[in-house]
Scaffold this motif. Structure first.
Motif, short mmCIF file in Angstrom:
data_model
loop_
_atom_site.label_atom_id
_atom_site.label_comp_id
_atom_site.label_asym_id
_atom_site.label_seq_id
_atom_site.Cartn_x
_atom_site.Cartn_y
_atom_site.Cartn_z
N MET A 1 16.97 26.51 -10.50
CA MET A 1 16.75 26.35 -9.06
C MET A 1 15.28 26.51 -8.70
SD MET A 1 19.68 25.55 -8.06
CE MET A 1 19.35 25.54 -6.31
N ASN A 2 14.47 26.98 -9.65
CA ASN A 2 13.06 27.20 -9.36
C ASN A 2 12.20 25.95 -9.59
OD1 ASN A 2 13.60 29.92 -8.82
ND2 ASN A 2 13.41 30.47 -10.98
N VAL A 3 12.81 24.86 -10.00
CA VAL A 3 12.04 23.65 -10.28
C VAL A 3 11.92 22.80 -9.02
CG1 VAL A 3 12.75 23.65 -12.68
CG2 VAL A 3 14.08 22.35 -11.02
N THR A 4 11.08 21.78 -9.08
CA THR A 4 10.77 20.96 -7.91
C THR A 4 11.82 19.87 -7.71
OG1 THR A 4 8.43 21.34 -8.29
CG2 THR A 4 9.00 19.55 -6.80
N SER A 5 12.85 20.17 -6.94
CA SER A 5 13.81 19.17 -6.45
C SER A 5 14.32 18.22 -7.51
CB SER A 5 13.17 18.36 -5.30
OG SER A 5 12.74 19.21 -4.29
N GLN A 6 14.52 18.70 -8.72
CA GLN A 6 15.07 17.81 -9.73
C GLN A 6 16.41 18.32 -10.22
OE1 GLN A 6 13.47 17.72 -13.81
NE2 GLN A 6 12.02 19.32 -13.24
N GLY B 1 16.22 15.80 -17.12
CA GLY B 1 16.49 15.89 -15.70
C GLY B 1 16.15 14.60 -14.99
N GLU B 2 16.53 14.52 -13.72
CA GLU B 2 16.21 13.37 -12.89
C GLU B 2 15.55 13.88 -11.61
OE1 GLU B 2 19.65 13.75 -13.78
OE2 GLU B 2 19.23 12.69 -15.68
N LEU B 3 14.39 13.29 -11.30
CA LEU B 3 13.65 13.65 -10.10
C LEU B 3 13.81 12.53 -9.06
CD1 LEU B 3 11.56 15.54 -8.68
CD2 LEU B 3 9.79 14.09 -9.69
N PRO B 4 14.51 12.78 -7.96
CA PRO B 4 14.63 11.74 -6.93
C PRO B 4 13.25 11.37 -6.38
CG PRO B 4 16.21 13.52 -6.57
CD PRO B 4 15.26 13.99 -7.63
N THR B 5 13.00 10.07 -6.21
CA THR B 5 11.71 9.62 -5.70
C THR B 5 11.71 9.63 -4.18
OG1 THR B 5 12.43 7.32 -5.74
CG2 THR B 5 11.36 8.18 -7.73
N SER B 6 10.53 9.43 -3.62
CA SER B 6 10.41 9.33 -2.16
C SER B 6 10.03 7.89 -1.80
CB SER B 6 9.38 10.34 -1.65
OG SER B 6 8.14 10.18 -2.32
N LEU B 7 8.75 7.57 -1.69
CA LEU B 7 8.33 6.23 -1.28
C LEU B 7 8.54 5.18 -2.37
CD1 LEU B 7 5.05 7.12 0.66
CD2 LEU B 7 7.30 6.53 1.59
N MET B 8 8.67 5.64 -3.63
CA MET B 8 8.93 4.66 -4.68
C MET B 8 10.29 4.00 -4.52
SD MET B 8 7.38 6.39 -8.15
CE MET B 8 7.89 5.02 -9.17
N LEU C 1 0.83 -1.21 0.00
CA LEU C 1 0.00 0.00 0.00
C LEU C 1 0.86 1.25 0.00
CD1 LEU C 1 -2.86 1.18 0.16
CD2 LEU C 1 -2.69 1.05 2.65
N LEU C 2 1.93 1.22 0.82
CA LEU C 2 2.84 2.37 0.86
C LEU C 2 3.49 2.62 -0.49
CD1 LEU C 2 4.59 1.86 4.33
CD2 LEU C 2 2.98 3.67 3.70
N ILE C 3 3.86 1.53 -1.14
CA ILE C 3 4.47 1.68 -2.47
C ILE C 3 3.46 2.26 -3.46
CG2 ILE C 3 5.41 0.40 -4.44
CD1 ILE C 3 6.70 -1.51 -2.42
N ALA C 4 2.21 1.81 -3.39
CA ALA C 4 1.17 2.32 -4.30
C ALA C 4 0.92 3.80 -4.07
CB ALA C 4 -0.12 1.52 -4.11
N VAL C 5 0.80 4.16 -2.76
CA VAL C 5 0.59 5.58 -2.44
C VAL C 5 1.80 6.40 -2.87
CG1 VAL C 5 0.29 7.24 -0.57
CG2 VAL C 5 -1.01 5.10 -0.56
N GLY C 6 2.99 5.83 -2.61
CA GLY C 6 4.21 6.53 -3.00
C GLY C 6 4.29 6.75 -4.49
N CYS C 7 3.87 5.73 -5.25
CA CYS C 7 3.86 5.89 -6.72
C CYS C 7 2.96 7.04 -7.14
CB CYS C 7 3.41 4.59 -7.37
SG CYS C 7 4.64 3.27 -7.32
N VAL D 1 2.60 12.59 -9.13
CA VAL D 1 2.13 13.98 -9.09
C VAL D 1 3.33 14.93 -9.09
CG1 VAL D 1 0.95 15.70 -7.68
CG2 VAL D 1 -0.05 13.43 -7.97
N ARG D 2 4.37 14.57 -8.31
CA ARG D 2 5.58 15.39 -8.28
C ARG D 2 6.24 15.39 -9.65
NH1 ARG D 2 9.39 12.95 -5.46
NH2 ARG D 2 10.64 14.86 -5.29
N TRP D 3 6.26 14.24 -10.31
CA TRP D 3 6.88 14.15 -11.64
C TRP D 3 6.14 15.02 -12.65
CZ3 TRP D 3 4.95 12.45 -16.32
CH2 TRP D 3 5.87 12.29 -17.36
N GLN D 4 4.80 15.00 -12.60
CA GLN D 4 4.02 15.84 -13.52
C GLN D 4 4.34 17.31 -13.31
OE1 GLN D 4 -0.08 14.44 -12.80
NE2 GLN D 4 -0.13 13.83 -14.96
N ARG D 5 4.43 17.74 -12.04
CA ARG D 5 4.74 19.14 -11.77
C ARG D 5 6.14 19.49 -12.24
NH1 ARG D 5 3.91 21.07 -5.72
NH2 ARG D 5 5.63 19.60 -5.40
#
Length: 469
Positions: free
Chosen positions: A81-86, A108-115, A26-32, A37-41
């Motif tokens: 530097m104005n982008v979301t942690s990527q 770019g590369e966006l570090p994941t969290s729960l994934m 479940l955590l992995i699913a929620v994390g995905c 959402v973070r990736w889309q932004r």
């Protein structure tokens, strides 16, 4: 009951294991979902930077690939530097000189969290943008430039710098043409155009007559007296004071006067300056019933430059601008308008329909440093003067005519930009703001830096850089 049987019936541990496994999934699913959402932004932000970086390079007058690439790279470095942690990699850049396009691709590369629980440590992002350079559609732009006496000194220098940069940028478009109309009390269309249709210029002529002077050769005991006082002079609405000396001569006796006369021939010439037409024709371009009158024995602004696609003549015309006369805006606007139409006496402009068929446009750029200080002196007068009391008082009449001309030019599907330079008169500021085709096309410059910035902004708008992919 045996111990083995008891153990087989006990399911508490199995539930715990099953629950633990379920929670992890479940955590992995929620994390995905959250990471998606973070990736889309992050993807949207990366696309915004790619678009803006391509536009910044495309709006530049540069044509060298390395310089264009540097402009795009600098923009990305300043904004990543104005982008979301990527983490954004160096941009990939391409300049297609034949297609006149600039392309920027960002990854770019966006570090994941729960994934990360599922072993996915980062998500890749990518965005690209391609812009069309510097207005491939045709454009005809005329600069109507105030070169009156009040523009003397550093102001005319700043105007020359600003105008040169603008024409260099606009003429990067191979289908662009620019014209220049310096104006003051009158506009100088050039002596070579004296016989063009739409102009009524008398032939040059000469007059011969006596010129007499009177002297007093027997004057006795004459003395010169010099006094110093404060004098003032007003040119184009600007009054300056200065220390001046006045010398007078007094004599004990003058003696008999001696009058000497000689025959003098005076030449009367047309120097290219044209005046106003009859009152009813001043706000329009109807030349069938009323032509522009040539002014004899008048010197005025520098000669106009008709529409050209050559940078050299445009820059040379701007570099040699000189100040002369007082402000009469209707003269400059009228001739700028005429230059943008194919009607006589200036006939090089394309018909509007031909331009619009290619997604092109016509533009009039009006720059002035002050209010009208002159007006026609009567209903049918071709000459301009300063009338402080009659129905043709310089400011009210000339300002009303300026407003009428602006409305008629805009009704002719010509975009108007206005630039007001170091003017504190709110009424003039409003008149020029209303004259512009939109609020974004009206500029107020308080100094030379702001004047240059205003012309740069206009140049970028005229470059018509467009995102095509």
């Amino acid at each position: 009951m045996t111990l083995l049987r008891l153990f087989s019936r006990n399911n508490v541990g199995g539930v715990a294991v099953t629950f633990a496994l379920s929670i992890t999934g479940l955590l992995i699913a929620v994390g995905c979902a959250l990471d998606y959402v973070r990736w889309q932004r992050a993807q949207t932000e990366l696309q915004t930077i790619a678009d803006a970086a391509a536009l910044s390079a495309g709006a530049s007058p540069e044509t060298d690939t390395k310089k264009l690439e540097k402009i795009a790279a600098n923009f990305v470095d300043s904004n990543k530097m104005n982008v979301t942690s990527q983490n954004i990699n160096a941009p990939a850049f391409n300049y297609d000189a034949d297609a006149q396009t600039v392309s920027v691709t960002l990854t770019g590369e966006l570090p994941t969290s729960l994934m990360a629980l599922a072993g996915i440590m980062e998500m890749e992002t990518e965005a690209s943008a391609t812009v069309k350079l510097r207005g491939t559609p045709p454009i005809e732009a005329v600069l109507v430039l105030d070169t009156t006496d009040s523009m003397a000194g550093s102001k005319i220098d700043a105007l020359e710098d600003a105008a040169k940069d603008l024409v260099k940028t606009v003429l990067k478009n191979p289908q662009a043409r620019v014209g220049i109309v310096p104006f003051g009390s009158y506009v100088n269309v050039g002596v070579s155009r004296r016989d063009e249709p739409g102009l009524d210029v008398p032939d040059d002529y000469s007059t011969t007559g006596p010129s007499c002077s009177t002297t007093y050769p027997d004057a006795k005991n004459c003395k010169k007296n010099t006094t110093t006082s404060t004098c003032s002079s007003t040119k184009d609405g600007v009054t300056t004071t200065y220390s001046c000396k006045k010398t007078t001569t007094t004599c004990d006796s003058l003696g008999d006067p001696v009058k000497t006369c000689k025959t003098v021939t005076t030449q009367h010439k047309f120097n290219g300056c044209v005046g106003s037409r009859a009152e009813e024709y001043r706000p329009v371009l109807n030349l069938i019933d009323n032509t522009y009158p040539g002014m004899m024995d008048i010197t005025c602004a520098d000669e106009i430059l008709d529409l050209t696609d050559k940078v050299g003549p445009a820059v040379s015309t701007i570099e040699t601008l000189s100040v002369n006369g007082s402000t009469y805006l209707p003269a400059g606007i009228t001739w700028g308008w005429n230059m943008l139409t194919p009607d006589a006496p200036l006939t090089s402009a394309l018909p509007l329909a031909d331009l619009q068929a290619k997604d092109g446009k016509k533009v009039l750029i009006i720059m002035t440093d002050g209010a009208n200080t002159l007006a026609p002196t009567s209903v049918n007068a071709s000459g301009h003067g300063s009338d402080k009391s009659g129905p043709y008082k310089d400011k009210p009449y000339a300002n009303t005519l300026t407003t009428q001309l602006c409305e008629n030019v805009k009704a002719d599907n010509i975009d108007i930009y206005t630039v007001l330079y170091e003017v504190e008169d709110e009424a003039v500021e409003k008149m020029l703001a209303d004259c512009a085709s939109a609020a974004s096309k009206s500029f107020v410059a308080k100094g030379s830096d702001e004047l240059i910035a205003a012309f740069e902004s206009i140049a970028k708008q005229l470059a018509m850089v467009r995102i095509v992919n």
